[in-house]
Design a protein around this motif. Structure first.
Motif, PDB file in Angstrom:
ATOM      1  N   ARG B 177      28.055 -48.226 -18.346  1.00  0.00           N
ATOM      2  CA  ARG B 177      29.380 -47.528 -18.032  1.00  0.00           C
ATOM      3  C   ARG B 177      29.354 -46.774 -16.505  1.00  0.00           C
ATOM      4  O   ARG B 177      29.953 -47.127 -15.692  1.00  0.00           O
ATOM      5  N   ALA B 178      28.408 -46.272 -16.325  1.00  0.00           N
ATOM      6  CA  ALA B 178      28.055 -45.463 -15.120  1.00  0.00           C
ATOM      7  C   ALA B 178      28.011 -46.468 -13.927  1.00  0.00           C
ATOM      8  O   ALA B 178      28.385 -46.205 -12.883  1.00  0.00           O
ATOM      9  N   LEU B 179      27.148 -47.448 -14.291  1.00  0.00           N
ATOM     10  CA  LEU B 179      26.862 -48.492 -13.438  1.00  0.00           C
ATOM     11  C   LEU B 179      28.238 -49.226 -12.578  1.00  0.00           C
ATOM     12  O   LEU B 179      28.702 -49.441 -11.801  1.00  0.00           O
ATOM     13  N   HIS B 180      29.298 -49.467 -13.899  1.00  0.00           N
ATOM     14  CA  HIS B 180      30.512 -49.745 -13.485  1.00  0.00           C
ATOM     15  C   HIS B 180      31.458 -49.127 -12.799  1.00  0.00           C
ATOM     16  O   HIS B 180      32.191 -49.325 -12.079  1.00  0.00           O
ATOM     17  N   ILE B 181      31.246 -47.752 -13.012  1.00  0.00           N
ATOM     18  CA  ILE B 181      32.009 -46.734 -12.260  1.00  0.00           C
ATOM     19  C   ILE B 181      31.682 -46.770 -10.902  1.00  0.00           C
ATOM     20  O   ILE B 181      32.721 -46.996 -10.126  1.00  0.00           O
ATOM     21  N   GLY B 182      30.327 -46.889 -10.501  1.00  0.00           N
ATOM     22  CA  GLY B 182      30.054 -47.120  -9.154  1.00  0.00           C
ATOM     23  C   GLY B 182      30.399 -48.510  -8.574  1.00  0.00           C
ATOM     24  O   GLY B 182      30.949 -48.506  -7.367  1.00  0.00           O
ATOM     25  N   PHE B 183      30.307 -49.536  -9.285  1.00  0.00           N
ATOM     26  CA  PHE B 183      30.321 -50.743  -9.084  1.00  0.00           C
ATOM     27  C   PHE B 183      32.059 -51.061  -8.509  1.00  0.00           C
ATOM     28  O   PHE B 183      32.499 -51.502  -7.558  1.00  0.00           O
ATOM     29  N   ASP B 184      32.834 -50.669  -9.719  1.00  0.00           N
ATOM     30  CA  ASP B 184      34.224 -50.676  -9.509  1.00  0.00           C
ATOM     31  C   ASP B 184      34.982 -50.106  -8.367  1.00  0.00           C
ATOM     32  O   ASP B 184      35.777 -50.520  -7.619  1.00  0.00           O
ATOM     33  N   TYR B 185      34.248 -48.769  -8.212  1.00  0.00           N
ATOM     34  CA  TYR B 185      34.880 -47.715  -7.158  1.00  0.00           C
ATOM     35  C   TYR B 185      34.565 -48.456  -5.772  1.00  0.00           C
ATOM     36  O   TYR B 185      35.223 -48.687  -4.974  1.00  0.00           O
ATOM     37  N   ALA B 186      33.417 -49.094  -5.693  1.00  0.00           N
ATOM     38  CA  ALA B 186      32.965 -49.766  -4.211  1.00  0.00           C
ATOM     39  C   ALA B 186      33.871 -50.915  -4.127  1.00  0.00           C
ATOM     40  O   ALA B 186      34.222 -51.039  -2.943  1.00  0.00           O
ATOM     41  N   LYS B 187      34.226 -51.619  -4.948  1.00  0.00           N
ATOM     42  CA  LYS B 187      34.908 -52.726  -5.016  1.00  0.00           C
ATOM     43  C   LYS B 187      36.177 -52.474  -4.355  1.00  0.00           C
ATOM     44  O   LYS B 187      36.987 -53.303  -3.710  1.00  0.00           O
ATOM     45  N   ALA B 188      36.906 -51.567  -5.127  1.00  0.00           N
ATOM     46  CA  ALA B 188      38.174 -50.995  -4.801  1.00  0.00           C
ATOM     47  C   ALA B 188      38.515 -50.415  -3.527  1.00  0.00           C
ATOM     48  O   ALA B 188      39.393 -50.295  -2.956  1.00  0.00           O
ATOM     49  N   ASN B 189      37.398 -49.855  -2.938  1.00  0.00           N
ATOM     50  CA  ASN B 189      37.476 -48.760  -1.929  1.00  0.00           C
ATOM     51  C   ASN B 189      36.781 -49.322  -0.491  1.00  0.00           C
ATOM     52  O   ASN B 189      37.191 -48.650   0.447  1.00  0.00           O
ATOM     53  N   PHE B 190      35.729 -50.183  -0.715  1.00  0.00           N
ATOM     54  CA  PHE B 190      35.035 -50.727   0.431  1.00  0.00           C
ATOM     55  C   PHE B 190      35.332 -51.868   0.597  1.00  0.00           C
ATOM     56  O   PHE B 190      35.727 -52.878  -0.191  1.00  0.00           O
TER      57      PHE B 190
END
Lengths: 351, 611
Positions: B177-190
Motif C-alpha cells: 500500500r505504501a509503495l502504491h501511495i508513492g507510485f500513484d502520487y508521482a504518476k499523478a503529479n510529475f
C-alpha cells in the motif's frame, strides 16, 4: 643454553604403572633452572601425578607462556607436545588447542608475572570460559629471568633482594579464580609434595577449569628475609585446609563430612577425591564461604593451602558451545564441506 | 539540459542513520537488478548508531561498470543536515528529489538541476498515526515514487516485498500500500518518467548479489574452518557473523544439534589470534576476522606463528587508518603491516580478492595454503568489498576437491620409523613436516616455541642453526610464489609501453578506466596482482613496460613499496596513483590521473630491471 637430553638408564626394578610406564617415561629434558628452584619440585609433582594416574604422556598437551615457570614444560613429559607461546598468552593458545581436540588433556603452566600481569586478562577469560584444563601458576612473587623485579602477586610490604619495599597491593589469583567461576580451585606449596601430587591428580580428572596456585620460592631472587614467598616464610605460615588423598574410581562415594573425618567427593568422571577436614566450618563446595575463608586466613597472616573449592557438577567450554563429540581436528570433508549442491542453493538465494 | 540516460546513471540517497532507510534503498536497488540491469551499490555510513548522515549510492550500469563512478545524477535528499552538500553534489542537468512538506527557499536550490518536491511528511502524517510507521513507510513511499519516476516495473518491487516479508505475511499488504501511495502520487503529479530511466535488459545473467564479508565467511566454511576466534571490529564483524550463520545452517547435526564448528568471541584481538594459533597447532583449521587496529594488536603472535610455523588464516577487512582513522571508510592501507607483521625478519603471504566471488574462492583456498605452507595467510579484503553488496560470478565448488592438509606425518608413518624432525627440509621446498599433538606414544612429539631451535625442535642459542632456519623460511616463501593465485593480465587492444598494476577492490574501477583511457588514445596493459609473494610474472610485466602505474587506495603507495622491496625495481619505473579519502576509488579518478601523468611521460631509454 642448549637442549640437554637426560640419560635413559634406570634401575631394573623400577616401579611400573598400569600402562607399563616407569616414572622415567614422564620425564623431560634436564632442568636448566637454578638448583633448588621450587618450579622443579612442581615439575616433579606433575610427573608423579601423571605416572600415578597412568596417563599416556603423548595424550597430554603442555602449554606455557614466557618466564622461568614457562620453561618447565621442557623438563617433564618428554613424549608430550609442548608449546612455549608468548608472555602471558598461554591461556588463549590453550583455549584454541582445546577447541581443536577435546580428547587431549591440557596442562597450562604459567607464572605470576605471566598470569597476574601481562596475561591477567587471558587468565581471567580462560577461567570464565571453563576451558577443560589444569592451569598451574608457579607463583614465586618475583621476576626471575629479568633478575628480581616485584611481580603483581608480591605482597605489599615484602622486600626485594635489594631491600626495596613493595608498596603495591598483591593480586590473589585464587580469589580471582573463585570469583570468575572456576570449578576447581586450590593453592599449594612446591615444597609440600604430599599435598601437591593429589591436588594435581584431582585437577587432571576434573572437567572444566581447574586452577592451582602453587607458591614456589625463587632461590635466586625471592628466598631472603623479608620475602613472603621464601621457603622459610611459607613453611612458617602455611595453614593447610585439608589433607588430601586421591582415589581413582568409577562409583561416586558419599560420606558424612564431620570434623576430623574424611569426605569423599565424586568428580565428574567418577573418580573421587578424599578430603580430611581440619576446620569445622570449612566446606569445599561453598564458593562464598571459600572466599570468606581466604580473607580471614590472609588477615591472620597465614596462607591457606589445599583444595579451596570444588564443584562436582562442572561443565566445560565444549559443553557450552555444544560442539561435536569428535575432535574438530579429526573431521573430514564429508563433515565439513556442504558441497556444490548446497552452494547452488545459496547462489539461488542471492539473486 | 536535463540528463537523459537509460540504464546508466547514479542515484544517491541521503538519509539519517537509524531511520530505517537501508532496507528501502536496497529494495530500490534490487528491483533494478531484477529487471536485468547490473547495479553497483555502495554504503557510505558513519561510525554511529543513530542520527548522523548516511548515504546509499546505486550505480545503474547496463555496461557493467561495477566500480564507483563518482558524481550523482539523481539525489534523493532525505536529510536536512546535509542538504547543501547533497544538492551541490548533483551533476549539472541532474535531478533532486526531496520532501517538500516544508518550503525550501529558492536560494537553497539549483537552477541547473530538475527539482522534484514531494510532500512525503504530509502524506505519511495523513496516512499513518504511529510515529515509527510514519518513518518506515515514508521510505517505502519514496521508493514507490522513484519507481514511477524512473520507469521501474512496480510489479518487480511488489514481488521483492513479498520475498522480503515471507513468513511475516501481515507486513506485505501494508508495504504494498505504501509503495502504491508513492507510485500513484508521482504518476499523478510529475511527468513520469524523467530523463533517467530503467529499461528491462538481460545483462545480469546468473550472477549473484552478495556482500564480500558474507562471501568470505562462506569461503571459510568451504575451506573447512572449524575454529573461529574473533573480536568485533568494523568493518570485519559481519564476516565472523556470516561464518556463524552459515555454520548454523550447514554444519549443525540435524539429529543431535551438535556443532561441527566452534566460534569464540574473544576478549580482544590478542586472544583471538592466540586461539587461532592454538587451534591450528592442534590440527584444526582456524581463522580470525579483523581490521587494521586488530592486526596491530596481533603482531606478537603473528611473529610466533611465522617463526614456529603454525598455520593461521586472517581476514583483514581494511578501513581508513592510521589509528582509529576512518572506521567506516575504505582503504588499502594494511598492506605493509600485514606483509611484514611482527618484529625481526618476517614475511607473510597475502591474498588480494577483488570481489565477493574471489573473497569466497580465496577464503577457502587460504586454509589449504595455511596448512600447505604452515604459516599465517592474510586475505586482504577492504570495507568496499566487505560491507557492500556486489554483483559477481556465482560461487562454485568442485565436490571432488579434497582439503590439502599439507605435510602432516601420520601415526603410521611414524610407526614405520620415518625420520621426523619438525624443522627438517625433507623435500627442499622449505616446508617441514609436522605432527598433531597426541599422534603417537613415543615418536613425533616436539616442542613449539618462538625462540630459536635446531631442525629437531630442540632449543638452542647457536647461530648456525638459527641462520639455517631463517634461510629455510626464505625457501618456503619462494615456494609460496607458485602457490598463491597468479596475477591476471588485461592486455590493451594495441601494443603499449604503459602498464598499470592494481589489486583488490580497485579492480572494477580499473577495468572501466582502462576502457575510458583507451577511448582517449591512452592504451595501457593492466595487471591485477592477486597474491604476495609476487610471482615472476609480476617482475616480467614491469620489465616489459617503460612506465608502470601502481594504482592503490592509500597515501604512501604501499604495494609500490612492496614491489620495490621484493622485486628490485628501479623506483623511477613505478608511478604511484593514489586515492585515499576513504571513498572507493573511481574510474574517473584513475582516468584523470593516468591521462595526466602519461601525457608528461617522456620516453627515455629503456630502464633495466634490477635483479
Amino acid at each position: 643454553m642448549t637442549y640437554l637430553a637426560k640419560p635413559k638408564f634406570h634401575h631394573p626394578a623400577i616401579e611400573l604403572n598400569d600402562l607399563g610406564f616407569t616414572h622415567r617415561d614422564y620425564e623431560g629434558a634436564i632442568s636448566t633452572l637454578c638448583a633448588g628452584c621450587g618450579h622443579d619440585s612442581i615439575s616433579s609433582a606433575i610427573m608423579r601425578a601423571c605416572f600415578e594416574l597412568s596417563l599416556p604422556p603423548h595424550r597430554i598437551a603442555k602449554l606455557s607462556g614466557i618466564g622461568c615457570s614457562s620453561k618447565t614444560p621442557t623438563y617433564f613429559l618428554g613424549q608430550s607436545h609442548g608449546f612455549n607461546s608468548v608472555h602471558g598468552r598461554m591461556p588463549s593458545v590453550l583455549t584454541g588447542a582445546n577447541l581443536a581436540n577435546r580428547d587431549l588433556i591440557y596442562l597450562g603452566v604459567s607464572g605470576d608475572g605471566d598470569s597476574a600481569s601481562i596475561g591477567f586478562g587471558q587468565f581471567a577469560h580462560a577461567i570464565r570460559r571453563a576451558v577443560n584444563m589444569v592451569y598451574i601458576v608457579e607463583n614465586n612473587g618475583v621476576y626471575g629471568l629479568t633478575k628480581g623485579q616485584f611481580s603483581a602477586t608480591s605482597d605489599r610490604g615484602s622486600k626485594s633482594k635489594k631491600g626495596v619495599m613493595n608498596a603495591d597491593s598483591p593480586i590473589d589469583l585464587v580469589t580471582i579464580a573463585l570469583q570468575l567461576g572456576a570449578t576447581f580451585v586450590a593453592r599449594s606449596f612446591s615444597g609440600d609434595k604430599d599435598q601437591l601430587v593429589p591436588l594435581i591428580k584431582a585437577a587432571l580428572e576434573h572437567k572444566g577449569a581447574a586452577f592451582i596456585d602453587c607458591i614456589s620460592p625463587c632461590v635466586a631472587f625471592n628466598n631472603h628475609e623479608g620475602s613472603t614467598k621464601s621457603f622459610d616464610y611459607v613453611r612458617a605460615h602455611n595453614a593447610a585446609l585439608n589433607s588430601l588423598d586421591f582415589i581413582t574410581g568409577r562409583a561416586p562415594i558419599t560420606a558424612d563430612y564431620a570434623e576430623g573425618t574424611t569426605q569423599d567427593i565424586a568428580l565428574h568422571d567418577g573418580s573421587t577425591i578424599r578430603l580430611r577436614k581440619l576446620s569445622l566450618d570449612y566446606d569445599v563446595s561453598d564458593r562464598g564461604a571459600a572466599l570468606n575463608h581466604l580473607y580471614q586466613v590472609h588477615a591472620s597472616g597465614e596462607i591457606a593451602t589445599g583444595l579451596i573449592y570444588l564443584e562436582d557438577d562442572s561443565s566445560d567450554l565444549h559443553e557450552r558451545l555444544n560442539t561435536d563429540e569428535r575432535p574438530l581436528n579429526a573431521l573430514a570433508e564429508a563433515d565439513l564441506i556442504p558441497g556444490a549442491a548446497a552452494l547452488a542453493r545459496i547462489n539461488a538465494g542471492l539473486r | 539540459m536535463p540528463i537523459e540516460s537509460v540504464n546508466d546513471f547514479v542515484v544517491r540517497f541521503a538519509n539519517v542513520n537509524g531511520s530505517g532507510s537501508a532496507s528501502a534503498n536496497q529494495l530500490f536497488a534490487r528491483a533494478i537488478m531484477r529487471m536485468g540491469v547490473p547495479i553497483a551499490p555502495r554504503n557510505i555510513f558513519p561510525s554511529n548508531i543513530q542520527g548522523l548522515p548516511t548515504w546509499y549510492e546505486v550505480r545503474v550500469t547496463e555496461a557493467d561498470h561495477l566500480g564507483a563512478r563518482g558524481g550523482t545524477d539523481l539525489m534523493v535528499a532525505m536529510n536536512p543536515q546535509t542538504w547543501d552538500k547533497d544538492v551541490a553534489a548533483i551533476e549539472p542537468g541532474g535531478y533532486l528529489f526531496y520532501d517538500s512538506s516544508r518550503p525550501i527557499p529558492a536560494s537553497k536550490l539549483r537552477t541547473d538541476v530538475s527539482v522534484i518536491g514531494m510532500p512525503l511528511t504530509d502524506i505519511v502524517n495523513r496516512e499513518y498515526s504511529d510515529p515509527r510507521q510514519r518513518q518506515l513507510f515514508k521510505n517505502i513511499i519514496y521508493v514507490g515514487a522513484l519507481a514511477a519516476l524512473l520507469d521501474i516495473e512496480i510489479g518487480v518491487v511488489e514481488t521483492l516485498i513479498g520475498e522480503q516479508f515471507k513468513g511475516k505475511d501481515k507486513l506485505i499488504a501494508p508495504n504494498h500500500r505504501a509503495l502504491h501511495i508513492g507510485f500513484d502520487y508521482a504518476k499523478a503529479n510529475f511527468a513520469c518518467p524523467i530523463g533517467l530511466r530503467v529499461r528491462r535488459a538481460d545483462k545480469v545473467g546468473d550472477r549473484i548479489f552478495v556482500e564480500g564479508n558474507a562471501a568470505a565467511g562462506l569461503g571459510a566454511v568451504y575451506g573447512g574452518a572449524t575454529v573461529c576466534a574473533w573480536y568485533p571490529i568494523t568493518p570485519s564483524t559481519s564476516l565472523a557473523e556470516a561464518f556463524e550463520r552459515y555454520c548454523v545452517r550447514l554444519r549443525t547435526d540435524p539429529d543431535t544439534g551438535k556443532r561441527r564448528y566452534a566460534i569464540v568471541q574473544a576478549e580482544d584481538e590478542l586472544a583471538s589470534i592466540g586461539m587461532v594459533v592454538g587451534a591450528a597447532w592442534n590440527g584444526a583449521r582456524a581463522f580470525t576476522a579483523t581490521s587494521g587496529p586488530g592486526i596491530s594488536l596481533m603482531q606478537e603472535f603473528l611473529g610466533l606463528a611465522y617463526f614456529a610455523e603454525i598455520p593461521a588464516v586472517l581476514f583483514d577487512v581494511q578501513r581508513g587508518g592510521p589509528s582509529t582513522g576512518m572506521p567506516t571508510r575504505t582503504q588499502q592501507s594494511d598492506i605493509l603491516i600485514c606483509a611484514y607483521a611482527a618484529h625481526g625478519d618476517t614475511k607473510h603471504v597475502l591474498l588480494f580478492p577483488r570481489d565477493p566471488h574471489e573473497a569466497f574462492t580465496f577464503g577457502a583456498q587460504a586454509f589449504d595454503l595455511a596448512d600447505r605452507l604452515q604459516t599465517p595467510i592474510f586475505v586482504m579484503l577492504d570495507l568496499d568489498i566487505g560491507m557492500n553488496q556486489h554483483l559477481c560470478a556465482p560461487f562454485a565448488w568442485d565436490d571432488a576437491r579434497l582439503l590439502d592438509r599439507g605435510k602432516v606425518m601420520t601415526h603410521d608413518e611414524l610407526e614405520a620409523g620415518r625420520d621426523f624432525g619438525r624443522y627438517l627440509d625433507v623435500d627442499g621446498d622449505g616446508i617441514p613436516y609436522r605432527t598433531y599433538p597426541g599422534t603417537h606414544p613415543s615418536r613425533g612429539s616436539f616442542f613449539t616455541r618462538g625462540s630459536t631451535r635446531d631442525r629437531y625442535a630442540r632449543y638452542t642459542e647457536e647461530g648456525a642453526p638459527y641462520v639455517d632456519n631463517m634461510e629455510r623460511l626464505l625457501r618456503k616463501f619462494e615456494t609460496a610464489k607458485a602457490l598463491v593465485p597468479p596475477p591476471l593480465l588485461d592486455k590493451a587492444a594495441q601494443p603499449t609501453r604503459i602498464g598499470v598494476i592494481h589489486y583488490g577492490s580497485t579492480g572494477p574501477a580499473m577495468d572501466e578506466a582502462v576502457r575510458l583511457l583507451g577511448a582517449d588514445g591512452v592504451h595501457v596493459d593492466a595487471l591485477r596482482v592477486r597474491g604476495f609473494p609476487f610471482s615472476h610474472a609480476v617482475t616480467d610485466f614491469i620489465a616489459d613496460h617503460e612506465q608502470v602505474f601502481v594504482v592503490e587506495q592509500n597515501r604512501d603507495g604501499q604495494l609500490r613499496t612492496l614491489l620495490l622491496a621484493e622485486c628490485g625495481i628501479d623506483p623511477a619505473q613505478l608511478v604511484a596513483v593514489l586515492h585515499y579519502d576513504g571513498t572507493p576509488i573511481t574510474a574517473r579518478f584513475i582516468r584523470r590521473e593516468i591521462a595526466a601523468k602519461a601525457s608528461v611521460i617522456r620516453t627515455p631509454a629503456r630502464r633495466e630491471v634490477l635483479s
